[in-house]
Enzyme design. Structure first.
Site, PDB file in Angstrom:
ATOM      1  N   LYS A  59     -10.035  12.768   8.455  1.00 22.92           N
ATOM      2  CA  LYS A  59      -9.528  12.316   9.753  1.00 22.92           C
ATOM      3  C   LYS A  59      -9.458  13.496  10.720  1.00 22.92           C
ATOM      4  CE  LYS A  59      -6.379   8.619   8.261  1.00 22.92           C
ATOM      5  NZ  LYS A  59      -7.023   7.497   8.952  1.00 22.92           N
ATOM      6  N   ASP A  75      -2.550  10.162   3.829  1.00 24.66           N
ATOM      7  CA  ASP A  75      -3.952   9.782   4.012  1.00 24.66           C
ATOM      8  C   ASP A  75      -4.660  10.811   4.896  1.00 24.66           C
ATOM      9  OD1 ASP A  75      -6.370   8.545   4.210  1.00 24.66           O
ATOM     10  OD2 ASP A  75      -5.672   6.842   5.428  1.00 24.66           O
ATOM     11  N   ASP A  99       1.571   6.206   5.626  1.00 26.58           N
ATOM     12  CA  ASP A  99       0.604   5.292   5.015  1.00 26.58           C
ATOM     13  C   ASP A  99       1.122   4.632   3.724  1.00 26.58           C
ATOM     14  OD1 ASP A  99      -1.791   4.101   5.634  1.00 26.58           O
ATOM     15  OD2 ASP A  99      -3.017   5.500   4.474  1.00 26.58           O
ATOM     16  N   ASP A 144     -12.068   7.141   3.836  1.00 24.31           N
ATOM     17  CA  ASP A 144     -10.864   6.872   4.622  1.00 24.31           C
ATOM     18  C   ASP A 144     -10.484   5.381   4.571  1.00 24.31           C
ATOM     19  OD1 ASP A 144      -8.709   7.405   6.220  1.00 24.31           O
ATOM     20  OD2 ASP A 144      -9.848   7.578   8.087  1.00 24.31           O
ATOM     21  N   LYS A 197       0.844  -1.209   0.000  1.00 26.11           N
ATOM     22  CA  LYS A 197       0.000   0.000   0.000  1.00 26.11           C
ATOM     23  C   LYS A 197       0.871   1.247   0.000  1.00 26.11           C
ATOM     24  CE  LYS A 197      -3.244   2.614   2.961  1.00 26.11           C
ATOM     25  NZ  LYS A 197      -4.113   2.603   4.165  1.00 26.11           N
ATOM     26  N   GLU A 204      -9.415   3.736   2.158  1.00 23.18           N
ATOM     27  CA  GLU A 204      -8.916   3.857   0.786  1.00 23.18           C
ATOM     28  C   GLU A 204      -7.878   2.799   0.432  1.00 23.18           C
ATOM     29  OE1 GLU A 204      -7.648   5.367   3.284  1.00 23.18           O
ATOM     30  OE2 GLU A 204      -5.526   4.998   2.966  1.00 23.18           O
ATOM     31  N   ARG A 263      -7.741  -0.403   0.948  1.00 23.14           N
ATOM     32  CA  ARG A 263      -8.307  -1.617   0.339  1.00 23.14           C
ATOM     33  C   ARG A 263      -8.727  -1.375  -1.112  1.00 23.14           C
ATOM     34  NH1 ARG A 263     -12.766  -1.945   5.000  1.00 23.14           N
ATOM     35  NH2 ARG A 263     -11.045  -0.903   6.049  1.00 23.14           N
TER      36      ARG A 263
END
Ligand code: BES
Ligand code: ZN
Ligand code: ZN
Length: 512
Positions: free
Chosen positions: A291, A284, A302, A361, A279, A363, A365
């Site tokens: 967030k 993020d 991230d 959020d 990933k 994201e 996946r």
């Protein structure tokens, strides 16, 4: 630059060094004779007993005046004031009983970190280490000690004006032994630690600089130096591939998205094609499901999964395993703007499945879904993905264990045992099909967040939707282990480089 490691059989008389380190057990301190435990290296060139005899008066006196019991990693640094060939002697309390192999190797790693710390304190560019009580003929123990020594030297200086005390480098570690140290182990550990440092650098670089395009440039460099193949899919190519789940995450950012594929081909053609998928969300913000400020502060981390995969590929290009390895790095920035994906939007992923994006959020996946599909299309039958995927995993396992999800007991075991050797722990979590209902959508094939329930598992179940039946797959959730808020021995504040060594070791373990 990594410390040079060598072995030498230097007699006490000929030793001339700034710092001599001797691991001593509590028993040795008490008794006249040095009693060594079974399995320890009996070929130490310089032992405590010998040292004790040569400089008996001084050391005894000093020991009496200090409260040194030889307890676990307890240290006593003595200035010899010219009475010995070493300017400083560092006695380190040594206990050689541990509850498990993991504990024992952790001990060696901490000892390695301690060696560097004290070399820096007395500015010893070369350090001599007595091998008494140490099991350095065992490759696993030698590797752990060297890992501790090398990884603890890491610091992230790119954005700091230089100061003098940063300049110290430990040039050489000389192990005093009559035996040899395994050269392949030294080479392998050095390569793996250099790769770990690369991953840490990538994670620590702020998102202002570490963009998807930046990761593309780093991958190109690594591919060129390591003779790896590289293919970069830009937005236009991704549109053609219908990587709409990935593109949906990227669409609010001014930074263009990329999916990078780096491939290692072994000299002899291999039937096994392994994929590593990481990933690579360079920042993020959460997107429109934004967030809170506190949770966003460390979200440059991230892309830690991507960093682990990229760094593992650098190590793989040097250590040359027997199997084909393809790295997939979907990289995007998850931002907010008038172009942002709205909660409730539906996209069709590369696989053809439709996804209701209820929380922007969740994201990771989405981008992983398309990367996994591409790996499948390329014929990879063994896939490991690694991602800072869920806050729920942090709640479940904290900072000491990463989540491991796999239906394959063999692959799970491989990951666990490789991790055990390099101080990375994974906990095998259930991919329980009973929870599949939690990600069922009423208007699309699947939704990207579960309304309730075990968040780390439902995220893993979401990824599983993009894996076909015959594929051996494991998902590693490193949300809790990727980034450290403090220095802890060989782990430094910031990016940990978690997963680099485990991934590389798993791949090195595969036979053609
Ligand atoms: N990048 C985060 C997960 C994360 C949390 C990484 C803490 C490192 C430390 C991920 O994209 C995320 O935000 N996940 C959401 C999913 C939820 C909305 C279903 C989460 O865990 O809250
Ligand atoms: Zn997120
Ligand atoms: Zn994320």
């Amino acid at each position: 630059m990594m410390t040079k490691i060598s072995a030498a059989d230097i007699s006490h008389k000929r030793l001339k060094t700034q710092l001599l380190v001797v691991p001593v057990t509590a028993g040795e301190l008490k008794s006249k004779k040095s009693r060594r435990k079974r399995g320890a290296d009996d070929n130490a060139a310089i032992s405590f007993a010998e040292l004790d005899a040569k400089a008996a008066k001084e050391i005894k006196k000093l020991l009496r005046s200090q409260d040194f019991k030889g307890k676990d990693l307890e240290v006593l640094r003595l200035s010899t004031l010219g009475s010995l060939g070493a300017a400083w002697v560092l006695l380190v309390g040594w206990k050689d009983k541990a509850d498990s192999l993991f504990e024992e190797l952790s001990h060696y790693r901490s000892f390695g970190a301690l060696l560097f710390e004290h070399a820096r304190k007395v500015k010893a560019a070369t350090l001599h280490l007595s091998s008494q009580n140490l099991k350095l003929s065992d490759e696993r123990h030698l590797a752990a000690l060297l890992e501790g020594l090398m990884l603890s030297q890491y610091s992230f200086r790119k954005y700091k004006s230089a100061s003098d005390d940063d300049k110290f480098t430990l040039r050489e570690l000389v192990v005093l032994t009559k035996k040899r140290l395994s050269e392949p182990v030294i080479r392998e550990v050095t390569t793996l630690c250099e790769a770990t440092a690369l991953a840490r650098d990538l994670v620590n670089t702020p998102a202002r600089d570490c963009t998807p395009a930046f990761l593309v440039r780093r991958c190109r460099e690594i591919a060129r130096r390591g003779r790896l193949r590289i293919k970069v899919f830009d937005s236009a190519a991704l549109k053609k591939l219908r990587a709409n789940a990935l593109l949906a995450v990227a669409q609010a950012s001014d930074e263009p998205p990329y999916l990078i594929r780096v491939s290692y081909m072994p000299r002899r053609r291999s039937k096994t094609r392994v994929a590593l998928v990481g990933k690579g969300v360079t920042f993020d913000s959460g997107g429109l499901s934004i967030k809170p400020a506190g949770s966003m502060e460390t979200m440059k981390c991230d892309m830690s999964g991507a960093a682990a995969v990229i760094a593992a590929m650098q190590a793989i290009s040097a250590l040359k395993p027997a199997v084909e390895v393809h790295a997939y790095i979907p990289s995007v920035e998850n931002m907010v703007s008038g172009h942002a994906t709205r909660p409730g939007d539906i996209v069709m992923a590369m696989s053809g499945k439709t996804i209701e994006i209820l929380n922007t959020d969740a994201e990771g996946r989405l981008i992983l879904a398309d990367a996994l599909t591409l790996a499948e299309k390329d014929g990879c039958k063994r896939i490991i993905d690694i991602a800072t995927l869920t806050g729920a995993c942090v709640v479940a396992l904290g900072a000491e264990y990463a989540g491991l999800f796999s239906d394959s007991k063999t692959l799970a075991k491989k990951i666990e045992t490789s991790g055990e050797l390099c101080g990375e722990r994974f906990w095998h979590m259930p991919l329980a099909k009973e929870y599949k209902g939690l990600i069922k959508s009423s208007i699309a094939d699947i939704k990207n967040r579960a309304s309730s329930g075990p968040g780390a598992i439902t995220a893993a179940l979401f990824l599983k939707e993009f894996i076909s039946k015959g594929t051996e797959w494991a998902h590693l959730d490193i949300a809790g282990t990727a980034f450290s808020d403090a220095d802890k021995g060989h782990i430094k504040r910031g990016g940990v480089g978690f997963g680099v060594r485990t991934l590389a070791r798993v791949v090195l373990g595969y036979q053609n």
